[in-house]
Design a protein around this motif. Sequence first.
Motif, PDB file in Angstrom:
ATOM      1  N   PRO A  44     -18.874 -36.638  26.252  1.00  0.00           N
ATOM      2  CA  PRO A  44     -18.831 -35.252  26.738  1.00  0.00           C
ATOM      3  C   PRO A  44     -18.070 -34.341  25.762  1.00  0.00           C
ATOM      4  O   PRO A  44     -18.506 -33.227  25.477  1.00  0.00           O
ATOM      5  N   LEU A  45     -16.967 -34.849  25.229  1.00  0.00           N
ATOM      6  CA  LEU A  45     -16.207 -34.044  24.253  1.00  0.00           C
ATOM      7  C   LEU A  45     -17.042 -33.795  22.997  1.00  0.00           C
ATOM      8  O   LEU A  45     -17.083 -32.682  22.463  1.00  0.00           O
ATOM      9  N   GLY A  46     -17.723 -34.851  22.537  1.00  0.00           N
ATOM     10  CA  GLY A  46     -18.577 -34.718  21.356  1.00  0.00           C
ATOM     11  C   GLY A  46     -19.650 -33.653  21.549  1.00  0.00           C
ATOM     12  O   GLY A  46     -19.895 -32.835  20.658  1.00  0.00           O
ATOM     13  N   LEU A  47     -20.257 -33.669  22.723  1.00  0.00           N
ATOM     14  CA  LEU A  47     -21.312 -32.678  22.992  1.00  0.00           C
ATOM     15  C   LEU A  47     -20.718 -31.270  23.040  1.00  0.00           C
ATOM     16  O   LEU A  47     -21.336 -30.307  22.592  1.00  0.00           O
ATOM     17  N   GLU A  48     -19.493 -31.183  23.538  1.00  0.00           N
ATOM     18  CA  GLU A  48     -18.829 -29.870  23.651  1.00  0.00           C
ATOM     19  C   GLU A  48     -18.500 -29.288  22.270  1.00  0.00           C
ATOM     20  O   GLU A  48     -18.580 -28.080  22.057  1.00  0.00           O
ATOM     21  N   VAL A  49     -18.141 -30.165  21.318  1.00  0.00           N
ATOM     22  CA  VAL A  49     -17.650 -29.652  20.028  1.00  0.00           C
ATOM     23  C   VAL A  49     -18.719 -29.622  18.929  1.00  0.00           C
ATOM     24  O   VAL A  49     -18.500 -29.020  17.877  1.00  0.00           O
ATOM     25  N   GLN A  50     -19.842 -30.270  19.170  1.00  0.00           N
ATOM     26  CA  GLN A  50     -20.852 -30.446  18.120  1.00  0.00           C
ATOM     27  C   GLN A  50     -21.264 -29.123  17.459  1.00  0.00           C
ATOM     28  O   GLN A  50     -21.360 -29.037  16.239  1.00  0.00           O
ATOM     29  N   GLY A  51     -21.497 -28.106  18.287  1.00  0.00           N
ATOM     30  CA  GLY A  51     -21.944 -26.812  17.758  1.00  0.00           C
ATOM     31  C   GLY A  51     -20.927 -26.196  16.814  1.00  0.00           C
ATOM     32  O   GLY A  51     -21.284 -25.653  15.763  1.00  0.00           O
ATOM     33  N   PHE A  52     -19.655 -26.309  17.163  1.00  0.00           N
ATOM     34  CA  PHE A  52     -18.591 -25.735  16.314  1.00  0.00           C
ATOM     35  C   PHE A  52     -18.550 -26.441  14.966  1.00  0.00           C
ATOM     36  O   PHE A  52     -18.495 -25.805  13.911  1.00  0.00           O
ATOM     37  N   VAL A  53     -18.569 -27.767  15.004  1.00  0.00           N
ATOM     38  CA  VAL A  53     -18.454 -28.544  13.764  1.00  0.00           C
ATOM     39  C   VAL A  53     -19.679 -28.297  12.884  1.00  0.00           C
ATOM     40  O   VAL A  53     -19.545 -28.068  11.670  1.00  0.00           O
ATOM     41  N   ALA A  54     -20.865 -28.330  13.479  1.00  0.00           N
ATOM     42  CA  ALA A  54     -22.095 -28.145  12.696  1.00  0.00           C
ATOM     43  C   ALA A  54     -22.120 -26.774  12.029  1.00  0.00           C
ATOM     44  O   ALA A  54     -22.623 -26.626  10.912  1.00  0.00           O
ATOM     45  N   ALA A  55     -21.554 -25.767  12.706  1.00  0.00           N
ATOM     46  CA  ALA A  55     -21.568 -24.405  12.157  1.00  0.00           C
ATOM     47  C   ALA A  55     -20.422 -24.180  11.168  1.00  0.00           C
ATOM     48  O   ALA A  55     -20.372 -23.142  10.501  1.00  0.00           O
ATOM     49  N   GLY A  56     -19.494 -25.122  11.070  1.00  0.00           N
ATOM     50  CA  GLY A  56     -18.340 -24.944  10.187  1.00  0.00           C
ATOM     51  C   GLY A  56     -17.265 -24.067  10.816  1.00  0.00           C
ATOM     52  O   GLY A  56     -16.386 -23.554  10.118  1.00  0.00           O
ATOM     53  N   ASP A  57     -17.340 -23.905  12.128  1.00  0.00           N
ATOM     54  CA  ASP A  57     -16.306 -23.137  12.839  1.00  0.00           C
ATOM     55  C   ASP A  57     -15.237 -24.076  13.369  1.00  0.00           C
ATOM     56  O   ASP A  57     -15.474 -25.274  13.525  1.00  0.00           O
ATOM     57  N   LEU A  58     -14.078 -23.529  13.673  1.00  0.00           N
ATOM     58  CA  LEU A  58     -13.026 -24.361  14.238  1.00  0.00           C
ATOM     59  C   LEU A  58     -13.321 -24.642  15.710  1.00  0.00           C
ATOM     60  O   LEU A  58     -13.765 -23.755  16.452  1.00  0.00           O
ATOM     61  N   VAL A  59     -13.047 -25.849  16.111  1.00  0.00           N
ATOM     62  CA  VAL A  59     -13.101 -26.236  17.517  1.00  0.00           C
ATOM     63  C   VAL A  59     -11.912 -25.531  18.202  1.00  0.00           C
ATOM     64  O   VAL A  59     -10.851 -25.374  17.570  1.00  0.00           O
ATOM     65  N   PRO A  60     -12.085 -25.087  19.468  1.00  0.00           N
ATOM     66  CA  PRO A  60     -10.973 -24.376  20.120  1.00  0.00           C
ATOM     67  C   PRO A  60      -9.664 -25.185  20.090  1.00  0.00           C
ATOM     68  O   PRO A  60      -9.666 -26.403  20.242  1.00  0.00           O
ATOM     69  N   ASP A  61      -8.568 -24.458  19.877  1.00  0.00           N
ATOM     70  CA  ASP A  61      -7.248 -25.080  19.729  1.00  0.00           C
ATOM     71  C   ASP A  61      -6.934 -26.095  20.833  1.00  0.00           C
ATOM     72  O   ASP A  61      -6.470 -27.203  20.560  1.00  0.00           O
ATOM     73  N   GLU A  62      -7.193 -25.692  22.095  1.00  0.00           N
ATOM     74  CA  GLU A  62      -6.767 -26.535  23.218  1.00  0.00           C
ATOM     75  C   GLU A  62      -7.445 -27.907  23.166  1.00  0.00           C
ATOM     76  O   GLU A  62      -6.833 -28.921  23.505  1.00  0.00           O
ATOM     77  N   ILE A  63      -8.698 -27.923  22.726  1.00  0.00           N
ATOM     78  CA  ILE A  63      -9.438 -29.198  22.682  1.00  0.00           C
ATOM     79  C   ILE A  63      -8.802 -30.128  21.643  1.00  0.00           C
ATOM     80  O   ILE A  63      -8.539 -31.298  21.898  1.00  0.00           O
TER      81      ILE A  63
END
Length: 190
Positions: A44-63
């Motif tokens: 579930p965490l992987g699915l939540e962060v995948q878009g950020f990582v693929a786009a080269g954006d930072l994953v939200p701090d809290e995560i």
Amino acid sequence: MRLLMLGAPGSGKGTQARRLGEHFGVAHLSTGEMLRAEIKAATPLGLEVQGFVAAGDLVPDEIVERLIHDRVIDASRRGGYVLDGFPRTIHQAVAAYDIAKEADATVHAVVHLHVPEEELLGRLLGRGEDRLDDDAQTIRHRLEVYHERTEPLIEYYHGRGVLLTIDGGPPVDEVFTTILDRLTAYAPSD
Ligand code: AP5
């Protein structure tokens, strides 16, 4: 030994952090590797962060702060850590301090690897690993994100007297030796 690695994408944080972890016998904690493992396992965490990582954006701090918390506490009890890719924002730096304080294990030094931008692009384009964020456009965006969100940490740690800026341009072995020399000269270990 407790170290933080700071530097642009491709500056060699992962390469040097791995070696420093082995040298000092402490855990190498890479938030990038943790996030990629979560994405690969489609958690579930992987699915939540995948878009950020693929786009080269930072994953939200809290995560990221939640992801790293227990590992830093655990590593602190087992002799220390080399944190690679965290903190990346001022918010994360404050969280990193709070976590380290909780473990009574604040950081000894922040190793900042400085490498010219053209060299960074060449390294990342030539890496040849199967990373979803290593195409030219995403690399450029990661560098922009670094300048905007992470570079302020250089001043932040300089102000706290723990920053060691190292020329990350020379070959890997040479950079490693320089880091060890600088740490020895600085020598705040317990
Ligand atoms: P992350 O995995 O941390 O990627 P990065 O910071 O972009 O760093 P890289 O792994 O690309 O480079 P590096 O500096 O580690 O260099 P390396 O040693 O690999 O993060 C990826 C993504 O996850 C982020 O974009 C974000 O989405 C997310 N994320 C991670 N942490 C986060 C956080 N805290 N908050 C929010 N989001 C987060 O070397 C690169 C290449 O150069 C290799 O091929 C290597 O062999 C070569 N090389 C290394 N040193 C030398 C040298 N001295 N000479 C010649 N070649 C060299």
